[in-house]
Design an enzyme around this catalytic site. Structure first.
Site, PDB file in Angstrom:
ATOM      1  CG  HIS A 188      42.765  37.521  40.022  1.00  0.00           C
ATOM      2  ND1 HIS A 188      41.655  37.431  40.838  1.00  0.00           N
ATOM      3  CD2 HIS A 188      42.799  38.805  39.578  1.00  0.00           C
ATOM      4  CE1 HIS A 188      41.052  38.610  40.884  1.00  0.00           C
ATOM      5  NE2 HIS A 188      41.721  39.460  40.126  1.00  0.00           N
ATOM      6  CG  PHE A 189      43.837  37.719  34.085  1.00  0.00           C
ATOM      7  CD1 PHE A 189      43.675  36.980  32.935  1.00  0.00           C
ATOM      8  CD2 PHE A 189      45.080  38.281  34.342  1.00  0.00           C
ATOM      9  CE1 PHE A 189      44.726  36.779  32.070  1.00  0.00           C
ATOM     10  CE2 PHE A 189      46.149  38.092  33.494  1.00  0.00           C
ATOM     11  CZ  PHE A 189      45.972  37.319  32.351  1.00  0.00           C
ATOM     12  CG  HIS A 190      42.527  32.673  32.560  1.00  0.00           C
ATOM     13  ND1 HIS A 190      43.833  33.067  32.604  1.00  0.00           N
ATOM     14  CD2 HIS A 190      42.205  32.645  31.242  1.00  0.00           C
ATOM     15  CE1 HIS A 190      44.304  33.244  31.379  1.00  0.00           C
ATOM     16  NE2 HIS A 190      43.325  33.001  30.533  1.00  0.00           N
TER      17      HIS A 190
ATOM     18  NE  ARG B 254      50.856  38.696  34.342  1.00  0.00           N
ATOM     19  CZ  ARG B 254      49.982  39.710  34.398  1.00  0.00           C
ATOM     20  NH1 ARG B 254      49.905  40.448  35.506  1.00  0.00           N
ATOM     21  NH2 ARG B 254      49.188  40.001  33.402  1.00  0.00           N
ATOM     22  NE  ARG B 255      52.541  41.460  31.848  1.00  0.00           N
ATOM     23  CZ  ARG B 255      52.324  42.052  33.033  1.00  0.00           C
ATOM     24  NH1 ARG B 255      53.204  41.943  34.015  1.00  0.00           N
ATOM     25  NH2 ARG B 255      51.237  42.770  33.203  1.00  0.00           N
TER      26      ARG B 255
ATOM     27  CG  HIS C  65      40.866  47.813  39.611  1.00  0.00           C
ATOM     28  ND1 HIS C  65      41.337  46.522  39.642  1.00  0.00           N
ATOM     29  CD2 HIS C  65      39.742  47.803  40.355  1.00  0.00           C
ATOM     30  CE1 HIS C  65      40.537  45.777  40.385  1.00  0.00           C
ATOM     31  NE2 HIS C  65      39.566  46.519  40.835  1.00  0.00           N
TER      32      HIS C  65
ATOM     33  CE1 TYR D 194      35.296  45.318  40.298  1.00  0.00           C
ATOM     34  CE2 TYR D 194      36.604  47.320  40.334  1.00  0.00           C
ATOM     35  CZ  TYR D 194      36.309  46.076  40.859  1.00  0.00           C
ATOM     36  OH  TYR D 194      37.006  45.585  41.922  1.00  0.00           O
TER      37      TYR D 194
HETATM   38 FE1  HAS Z   1      41.458  41.631  39.811  1.00  0.00          FE
HETATM   39  C1  HAS Z   1      44.755  41.814  38.830  1.00  0.00           C
HETATM   40  C2  HAS Z   1      42.292  42.752  42.925  1.00  0.00           C
HETATM   41  C3  HAS Z   1      38.111  41.640  40.723  1.00  0.00           C
HETATM   42  C4  HAS Z   1      40.542  41.191  36.529  1.00  0.00           C
HETATM   43  N1  HAS Z   1      42.452  41.509  38.043  1.00  0.00           N
HETATM   44  C5  HAS Z   1      43.812  41.585  37.843  1.00  0.00           C
HETATM   45  C6  HAS Z   1      44.111  41.420  36.455  1.00  0.00           C
HETATM   46  C7  HAS Z   1      42.910  41.291  35.793  1.00  0.00           C
HETATM   47  C8  HAS Z   1      41.886  41.333  36.802  1.00  0.00           C
HETATM   48  C9  HAS Z   1      42.691  41.150  34.306  1.00  0.00           C
HETATM   49  O1  HAS Z   1      44.698  44.090  44.267  1.00  0.00           O
HETATM   50  C10 HAS Z   1      45.513  41.367  35.836  1.00  0.00           C
HETATM   51  C11 HAS Z   1      45.963  42.694  35.326  1.00  0.00           C
HETATM   52  C12 HAS Z   1      47.327  42.528  34.718  1.00  0.00           C
HETATM   53  O2  HAS Z   1      47.419  41.988  33.610  1.00  0.00           O
HETATM   54  O3  HAS Z   1      48.311  42.884  35.366  1.00  0.00           O
HETATM   55  N2  HAS Z   1      40.412  42.058  41.528  1.00  0.00           N
HETATM   56  C13 HAS Z   1      40.944  42.488  42.676  1.00  0.00           C
HETATM   57  C14 HAS Z   1      39.891  42.650  43.670  1.00  0.00           C
HETATM   58  C15 HAS Z   1      38.716  42.331  43.041  1.00  0.00           C
HETATM   59  C16 HAS Z   1      39.046  41.980  41.688  1.00  0.00           C
HETATM   60  C17 HAS Z   1      40.054  43.086  45.093  1.00  0.00           C
HETATM   61  N3  HAS Z   1      39.678  41.432  38.833  1.00  0.00           N
HETATM   62  C18 HAS Z   1      38.427  41.488  39.388  1.00  0.00           C
HETATM   63  C19 HAS Z   1      37.440  41.338  38.360  1.00  0.00           C
HETATM   64  C20 HAS Z   1      38.125  41.209  37.171  1.00  0.00           C
HETATM   65  C21 HAS Z   1      39.533  41.275  37.491  1.00  0.00           C
HETATM   66  C22 HAS Z   1      35.961  41.356  38.609  1.00  0.00           C
HETATM   67  C23 HAS Z   1      37.622  41.051  35.781  1.00  0.00           C
HETATM   68  C24 HAS Z   1      36.378  41.023  35.431  1.00  0.00           C
HETATM   69  N4  HAS Z   1      43.187  42.149  40.701  1.00  0.00           N
HETATM   70  C25 HAS Z   1      43.311  42.629  41.973  1.00  0.00           C
HETATM   71  C26 HAS Z   1      44.703  43.016  42.212  1.00  0.00           C
HETATM   72  C27 HAS Z   1      45.412  42.747  41.048  1.00  0.00           C
HETATM   73  C28 HAS Z   1      44.441  42.211  40.124  1.00  0.00           C
HETATM   74  C29 HAS Z   1      45.298  43.584  43.434  1.00  0.00           C
HETATM   75  C30 HAS Z   1      46.905  43.019  40.796  1.00  0.00           C
HETATM   76  C31 HAS Z   1      47.730  41.807  41.047  1.00  0.00           C
HETATM   77  C32 HAS Z   1      49.168  42.080  40.676  1.00  0.00           C
HETATM   78  O4  HAS Z   1      49.977  42.162  41.603  1.00  0.00           O
HETATM   79  O5  HAS Z   1      49.489  42.201  39.501  1.00  0.00           O
HETATM   80  C33 HAS Z   1      37.336  42.392  43.669  1.00  0.00           C
HETATM   81  O6  HAS Z   1      36.482  43.202  42.885  1.00  0.00           O
HETATM   82  C34 HAS Z   1      36.735  41.041  43.854  1.00  0.00           C
HETATM   83  C35 HAS Z   1      35.449  41.087  44.691  1.00  0.00           C
HETATM   84  C36 HAS Z   1      34.590  39.881  44.472  1.00  0.00           C
HETATM   85  C37 HAS Z   1      34.179  39.029  45.392  1.00  0.00           C
HETATM   86  C38 HAS Z   1      33.356  37.827  44.967  1.00  0.00           C
HETATM   87  C39 HAS Z   1      31.853  38.025  45.166  1.00  0.00           C
HETATM   88  C40 HAS Z   1      31.141  36.804  44.633  1.00  0.00           C
HETATM   89  C41 HAS Z   1      30.088  36.839  43.825  1.00  0.00           C
HETATM   90  C42 HAS Z   1      29.552  35.530  43.317  1.00  0.00           C
HETATM   91  C43 HAS Z   1      28.175  35.280  43.868  1.00  0.00           C
HETATM   92  C44 HAS Z   1      27.790  33.851  43.760  1.00  0.00           C
HETATM   93  C45 HAS Z   1      26.548  33.398  43.955  1.00  0.00           C
HETATM   94  C46 HAS Z   1      26.310  31.952  43.935  1.00  0.00           C
HETATM   95  C47 HAS Z   1      25.353  34.270  44.231  1.00  0.00           C
HETATM   96  C48 HAS Z   1      34.541  39.163  46.828  1.00  0.00           C
HETATM   97  C49 HAS Z   1      29.412  38.101  43.387  1.00  0.00           C
HETATM   98  C50 HAS Z   1      26.569  31.368  45.257  1.00  0.00           C
HETATM   99  C51 HAS Z   1      26.246  29.935  45.225  1.00  0.00           C
HETATM  100  C52 HAS Z   1      26.593  29.045  46.147  1.00  0.00           C
HETATM  101  C53 HAS Z   1      26.156  27.636  46.042  1.00  0.00           C
HETATM  102  C54 HAS Z   1      27.452  29.434  47.308  1.00  0.00           C
END
Ligand code: HAS
Length: 553
Positions: free
Chosen positions: A371-373, A436-437, A220, A224
């Protein structure tokens, strides 16, 4: 802030970038093949297994291209803000680069010969050739060496400039690298003490739950490690590109420190469906998972406030009038902005994954692949692509011609369109139960499996069309990177495409607490100890049978 010249760090940054883009090309090619096989449009020759292709795709794109790009960017940025590498630092970077590269070549060779089709998570008890694990171990040790050089550079600067605010770039680079160091101890432990001994036949079995827990302790924070450099581009470079200043430097530093503290004690959210870890610890780590979302929300606020502040300072008025003022025609802005937009559904998907009950529905389905894409595959990669349009010509002393800028816009839009199609299909297919996989199968023409081909969106064909667009965009990007590195017009000295470094809107010193490393590292260690001690003792005391290695392919 005026960038400093750092020719030695630049040379190493260029080498890292070359490997990163080579990995993008080969990894994307494997991605295309895999999407076509999954859609039933292509059959692989007997010498090439689907799982070898899937492993190569994941390892090259998620692990290799990201890590090399990140090191290139951090080397260049630390050079611009702290000065060039010292002779000692140069040696650490050189040793690290070659260890990483030899390691990854070994691992890639094992994947391509079909001896390591263990996917990018290389879970035990799937067992690869020992050289695959030895290659991974060399790779990790190599990253430690480069990271050491960069962290040392930051502390040397701090010592030489008492009472001065450290450059934001170098501060963020240091958090990112400390995070990587602490995280990679977990994967190093399972590779060195479980995987290598098992693959060499020194032990007859291993504790699989222990290995997976160590892996996700690393896995995890790894996400980050990918994300924070993309955030650095948003915080440090983008405000300058739009002609403004960062809304809050202190808030940005605080967000990074929160990532350091909260990204470790959450790995168990990848193991919610696994036995062997008590539900109270799963609950605890899920709560902390929701805490690690906060610094991303702070980032969204800070970056968006920067955009608005900049446009308003330039005289744009109205509730939304300032949005028009943003440089939509500039690839250096558009690509990272599209990346941000993708992170909104990406982050929401993360919250869904982390929610215990919903995880039961999506775990091990294509939803997670979707999700990861839309996290690493777009917010991170597209930001790196956008940054390449100034980073590469800056490192090679060239300019960024208008034609390359225009093609860059095409590239970013193609990537976004391909990813939109592919990731929507993946999320929808996952909700319909597509696992998947797995390689292509119709499960003996089961009606549920047939439904995965019957609707326009939740369809493997849609996924493959998206994959084809993504491959086209990747080829275009690699071509543009090569053009910017070797063929773009040479600039007069000091007239190359600039390395954009923004100032902050607030001036003066920051709260001293923000650079109290002892405090933040202690907090990090305490949370790790609380979150992992009892689960690890439980795993050790279960007396789970040791499992031999399997080669299922
Ligand atoms: Fe994830 C699985 C939970 C973030 C990557 N994640 C994965 C896997 C990968 C991955 C590669 O809880 C698969 C692993 C595998 O092969 O088994 N993930 C989260 C959570 C977050 C999160 C809570 N993941 C990421 C990030 C990744 C990433 C970042 C890569 C860089 N993830 C999970 C969980 C799994 C998981 C479970 C396991 C699932 C399973 O069962 O296998 C959080 O960090 C996300 C928080 C982010 C936000 C978004 C904030 C938005 C922003 C954009 C700002 C936009 C602006 C523009 C300023 C809440 C910062 C606005 C403009 C307008 C016009 C509105």
């Amino acid at each position: 802030m005026t960038p400093i010249r750092s020719p030695i760090a630049d040379a190493w940054a260029r080498r890292h970038l070359a490997v990163a883009f080579a990995a993008v090309f080969v990894g994307a090619l494997f991605g295309l093949v895999q999407a076509f096989v999954r859609a039933g449009w292509m059959t692989l020759p007997p010498w090439l297994g689907y799982y070898a292709v899937l492993t190569a795709h994941g390892v090259l794109l998620a692990l290799v291209s990201t890590t090399y790009f990140i090191f290139a960017y951090l080397l260049a940025g630390n050079g611009r803000t702290l000065g060039d590498l010292s002779p000692g630092g140069r040696r650490f970077v050189a040793v690290g680069f070659w260890l990483m590269t030899v390691g990854i070549l070994l691992a890639a060779a094992m994947i391509l010969t079909g001896d390591a089709s263990v996917l990018y998570t290389f879970y035990l008890p799937l067992q690869a050739h020992p050289l695959f694990y030895i290659g991974l171990a060399l790779f990790v040790v190599g990253t430690w060496s480069v990271a050491f050089a960069l962290i040392r550079q930051y502390f040397a600067w701090k010592k030489a400039h008492p009472g001065e605010r450290t450059p934001l770039f170098a501060f963020m680079a240091t958090v990112t690298l400390l995070l990587w160091w602490i995280a990679s101890l977990g994967v190093a432990a399972t590779v060195l003490f479980q995987m290598i001994p098992l693959s060499l036949g020194w032990v007859s079995g291993v504790n699989v739950e222990l290995s997976r827990t160590l892996f996700w302790y690393f896995g995890h924070p790894l996400v980050y490690f990918w994300l924070l450099p993309a955030y650095m581009v948003w915080y440090v470079n983008l405000p300058k590109i739009i002609g403004g200043r960062l809304f809050s430097d202190a808030l940005a530093r605080f967000a990074f420190l929160l990532f350091l503290v909260f990204s470790f004690p959450v790995g168990v959210h990848h193991q919610l469906t696994e036995p062997g870890i008590r539900d109270v610890w799963k609950f605890f780590q899920v709560v902390l998972t929701f805490a690690v979302v906060v610094p991303s929300l702070m980032t969204a606020f800070n970056v968006f406030a920067t955009f608005e502040l900049t446009a308003r300072e330039k005289g744009h008025r109205g509730l939304f009038g300032w949005i028009r003022a943003l440089p939509w025609q500039d690839v250096r802005f558009l690509a990272p902005f599209l990346a941000m937009l993708f992170f909104i559904p990406g982050g929401i998907g993360g919250l869904i994954n982390a929610s215990y009950q919903m995880n039961a529905m999506v775990h091990n389905t294509l939803f997670v692949v979707g999700h990861f894409h839309v996290t690493v595959g777009t917010p991170v990669m597209l930001t790196f692509f956008g940054a390449s349009f100034w980073l590469i010509p800056n490192l090679t002393g060239r300019t960024l011609p208008a034609g390359a800028r225009r093609l860059g816009l095409v590239q970013a839009i193609l990537w976004a369109a391909g990813m939109l199609l592919m990731s929507i299909a993946q999320h929808a297919l996952g909700l319909m139960g597509a696992p998947r996989r797995t390689a292509f199968t119709t499960y003996q023409n089961h009606p549920v499996a047939e439904s995965w081909f019957s609707t326009p969106i939740a369809n493997y064909a849609t996924m493959a069309v998206g994959g084809a667009l993504l491959f086209t965009a990747a080829v275009l990007m690699v071509g543009l990177a090569a053009y910017l590195a070797f063929f773009a017009p040479k600039a007069a000295p000091d007239r190359a495409e600039p390395f954009p470094l923004a100032d902050a809107a607030e001036e003066g010193m920051q709260p001293a607490m923000l650079e109290n490393w002892r405090l933040w590292l202690t907090l990090t260690a305490v949370l790790i100890v609380i979150a992992y001690t009892v689960p690890l003792i439980d795993i050790a005391n279960h007396g789970a049978p040791l499992v031999r290695g399997y080669r299922t392919w």
